[in-house]
Write a protein that holds these residues in place. Structure first.
Motif, mmCIF file in Angstrom:
data_model
loop_
_atom_site.group_PDB
_atom_site.id
_atom_site.type_symbol
_atom_site.label_atom_id
_atom_site.label_comp_id
_atom_site.label_asym_id
_atom_site.label_seq_id
_atom_site.Cartn_x
_atom_site.Cartn_y
_atom_site.Cartn_z
ATOM 1 N N TYR A 147 63.940 50.399 59.572
ATOM 2 C CA TYR A 147 64.760 51.475 60.138
ATOM 3 C C TYR A 147 65.678 50.870 61.198
ATOM 4 O O TYR A 147 65.303 49.938 61.906
ATOM 5 C CB TYR A 147 63.861 52.554 60.760
ATOM 6 N N ILE A 148 66.890 51.379 61.284
ATOM 7 C CA ILE A 148 67.829 50.973 62.330
ATOM 8 C C ILE A 148 68.062 52.127 63.282
ATOM 9 O O ILE A 148 67.831 52.027 64.481
ATOM 10 C CB ILE A 148 69.157 50.485 61.727
ATOM 11 N N GLY A 149 68.526 53.253 62.758
ATOM 12 C CA GLY A 149 68.687 54.440 63.582
ATOM 13 C C GLY A 149 69.988 54.487 64.357
ATOM 14 O O GLY A 149 70.899 53.684 64.172
ATOM 15 N N GLY A 200 70.878 70.205 58.298
ATOM 16 C CA GLY A 200 70.121 71.172 57.519
ATOM 17 C C GLY A 200 69.485 70.504 56.315
ATOM 18 O O GLY A 200 68.893 69.422 56.421
ATOM 19 N N ASP A 201 69.635 71.106 55.138
ATOM 20 C CA ASP A 201 69.055 70.539 53.924
ATOM 21 C C ASP A 201 69.756 69.263 53.466
ATOM 22 O O ASP A 201 69.313 68.622 52.505
ATOM 23 C CB ASP A 201 69.095 71.576 52.794
ATOM 24 N N GLY A 202 70.827 68.883 54.164
ATOM 25 C CA GLY A 202 71.478 67.618 53.856
ATOM 26 C C GLY A 202 70.701 66.411 54.342
ATOM 27 O O GLY A 202 71.039 65.272 54.003
ATOM 28 N N TRP A 223 73.749 58.226 54.760
ATOM 29 C CA TRP A 223 73.971 59.663 54.971
ATOM 30 C C TRP A 223 73.754 60.055 56.436
ATOM 31 O O TRP A 223 74.347 60.999 56.928
ATOM 32 C CB TRP A 223 73.008 60.468 54.088
ATOM 33 N N GLU A 224 72.917 59.319 57.131
ATOM 34 C CA GLU A 224 72.577 59.628 58.525
ATOM 35 C C GLU A 224 73.580 59.058 59.513
ATOM 36 O O GLU A 224 73.841 59.662 60.566
ATOM 37 C CB GLU A 224 71.183 59.062 58.838
ATOM 38 N N LEU A 225 74.137 57.901 59.204
ATOM 39 C CA LEU A 225 74.910 57.149 60.191
ATOM 40 C C LEU A 225 76.416 57.276 60.031
ATOM 41 O O LEU A 225 77.168 56.500 60.624
ATOM 42 C CB LEU A 225 74.503 55.667 60.141
ATOM 43 N N THR A 276 65.032 43.800 52.750
ATOM 44 C CA THR A 276 64.553 44.911 53.550
ATOM 45 C C THR A 276 65.305 46.154 53.105
ATOM 46 O O THR A 276 66.472 46.094 52.732
ATOM 47 C CB THR A 276 64.776 44.685 55.064
ATOM 48 N N SER A 277 64.603 47.267 53.121
ATOM 49 C CA SER A 277 65.202 48.553 52.779
ATOM 50 C C SER A 277 65.282 49.372 54.055
ATOM 51 O O SER A 277 64.254 49.733 54.643
ATOM 52 C CB SER A 277 64.337 49.276 51.743
ATOM 53 N N VAL A 278 66.491 49.646 54.510
ATOM 54 C CA VAL A 278 66.691 50.407 55.748
ATOM 55 C C VAL A 278 66.743 51.886 55.400
ATOM 56 O O VAL A 278 67.687 52.355 54.758
ATOM 57 C CB VAL A 278 67.978 49.973 56.471
ATOM 58 N N ASN A 279 65.720 52.606 55.812
ATOM 59 C CA ASN A 279 65.593 54.016 55.470
ATOM 60 C C ASN A 279 66.165 54.901 56.565
ATOM 61 O O ASN A 279 66.372 54.470 57.701
ATOM 62 C CB ASN A 279 64.123 54.346 55.232
#
Length: 404
Positions: A233-235, A305-307, A341-343, A276-279
């Motif tokens: 994870y990076i975050g 939301g649901d995204g 999708w997060e970053l 590595t898989s960054v989740n």
């Protein structure tokens, strides 16, 4: 058989008991949420080893591997059995439920309970691969989050810490009282001292992952084209002081350096690959222990939301890339990125804006508190839709039998 009516009893984000029926339903829901493969899975399926298979992304890796790739092989974790006074850990019950799904799917998946850091467990796994699974391993998923590790080569014991590096960190965090009422607090964490960084890297870095590869390679058990992925994870920049730039971040950097080294070695050895898989962000038993992550995840859900992409869908994408069902896409550091999708800039900007104005008085308007609070309870089998929590439930569920 012992039966009890179970209610959630917790100290912060840590629950004293787990609900077997809730854990079973949660696993069933994850199975249903995992997209089915495009075609029919034929044959015995590839042989995989999932280390850390009972919780969070490791559990998602196990279920997605079963459904998307038709894996067989070994799933291992470290869980506590039920006692007279306490239920088993949630991972114990989730493992029992996963074993039922594997049996129904007709996949020979053996579930082991033990210390992944020990050489005895590595030897047991190697023996199983040799005797039960054609003497070859196609995939290894490494998803271990632990507070301590004993190096079997030296006997040295290491303990990981959650601390910033260089200076103290003050961050907002989210807590809930006994009534489930949310509060935003400021918490200060002192900087790493002495050998804190080295200790954390020894536990959470790539040393044990590499020992697993070395042990299995030494037994001649890696199949041609063998692939391995360690989950990471990076975050966000909002949490980087305590996470990516902190002691855990140093461990993640070591994990990524290990991946690059293993990738070169495996390429020469068996035409294989290590990544590595960054989740992306998720509510897990590990993430709730990190200051600021709870608040960040609640705000992220408030924005998306649901995204917000759940772990089971992320790990389905990982298996597709590992197996060649989808193109393998790596960033400049050789990592698979399941967190894009997060970053994105717009998402991070929206979360940052909410972060700045988040207080106890405003948090209900900024974060999806109901979702987050329920997600925490679901880690232990509570607040799972479709479960009758007024009914007594059997708690002494046995560990899955792996007799041939």
């Amino acid at each position: 058989m012992s039966e009890r009516v179970l209610v959630p009893r917790n100290r912060g984000f840590l629950f004293l008991d787990s609900h077997p029926a809730g854990c079973r339903q949660l696993v069933a829901d994850m199975w249903q949420a995992c997209p089915a493969p495009a075609g029919v899975l034929e044959g015995d399926g590839p042989v995989a080893l999932v280390i850390g298979s009972s919780a969070g992304y490791g559990l998602a890796a196990t279920l997605a591997g079963l459904k998307r790739a038709g894996i067989r092989g070994i799933a291992m974790s470290f869980e506590k059995a039920p006692t007279v006074r306490r239920t088993a850990t949630a991972g114990w019950y989730r493992t029992a439920a996963t074993a039922e799904i594997a049996d129904t799917a007709g996949r020979d998946l053996v579930f082991l309970n033990g210390d992944a850091f020990s050489d005895s467990m590595k030897e047991q796994v190697a023996d199983l691969i040799e005797q039960r699974f054609d003497g070859r391993l196609d995939y290894l998923i490494y998803s271990v989050a632990a507070p301590r590790r004993t190096d079997p080569a030296t006997g040295a014991a290491y303990a990981s810490v959650l601390k910033p590096i260089g200076q103290a960190s003050c961050t907002k965090t989210l807590v809930f009282d006994d009534e489930g009422v949310a509060e935003v607090r400021e918490v200060e964490t002192g900087p790493a001292e002495g050998d804190d960084v080295e200790q954390t890297v020894a536990v959470m870095g790539g040393a044990d992952w590499e020992r697993w590869i070395d042990h299995l390679a030494g037994r001649g058990l890696l199949a041609d084209g063998f692939a391995t992925a360690a989950l990471s994870y990076i975050g966000s920049s909002l949490t980087e002081a305590i996470y990516r730039q902190g002691t855990i971040g140093a461990a993640k950097a070591h994990l990524e350096a290990t991946a690059r080294n293993l990738n070169e070695r495996l390429g020469k050895m068996v035409g294989g690959r290590a990544v590595t898989s960054v989740n992306g962000a998720a509510v897990t038993q590990s993430s709730t222990a990190i200051p600021g992550i709870a608040l960040y995840t609640g705000l992220l859900r408030g924005v998306l939301g649901d995204g917000l992409v759940p772990p089971i869908r992320q790990l389905a994408a990982l298996w597709d890339q590992l197996t060649g069902a989808a193109p393998l896409v790596l960033d400049d550091e050789g990592r698979i990125r399941l967190d894009t999708w997060e970053l994105t800039e717009d998402v991070q900007s929206a979360v940052a804006e909410r972060w700045e104005t988040a207080t106890t008085a405003t948090i209900a308007d900024l974060a999806d508190l109901d979702w987050f609070h329920n997600e925490v309870q679901r880690l232990y089998g509570f607040s799972v839709p479709g479960v009758d929590y007024s009914a007594a439930v059997a708690t002494d569920i046995p560990w899955p039998d792996h007799a041939p």
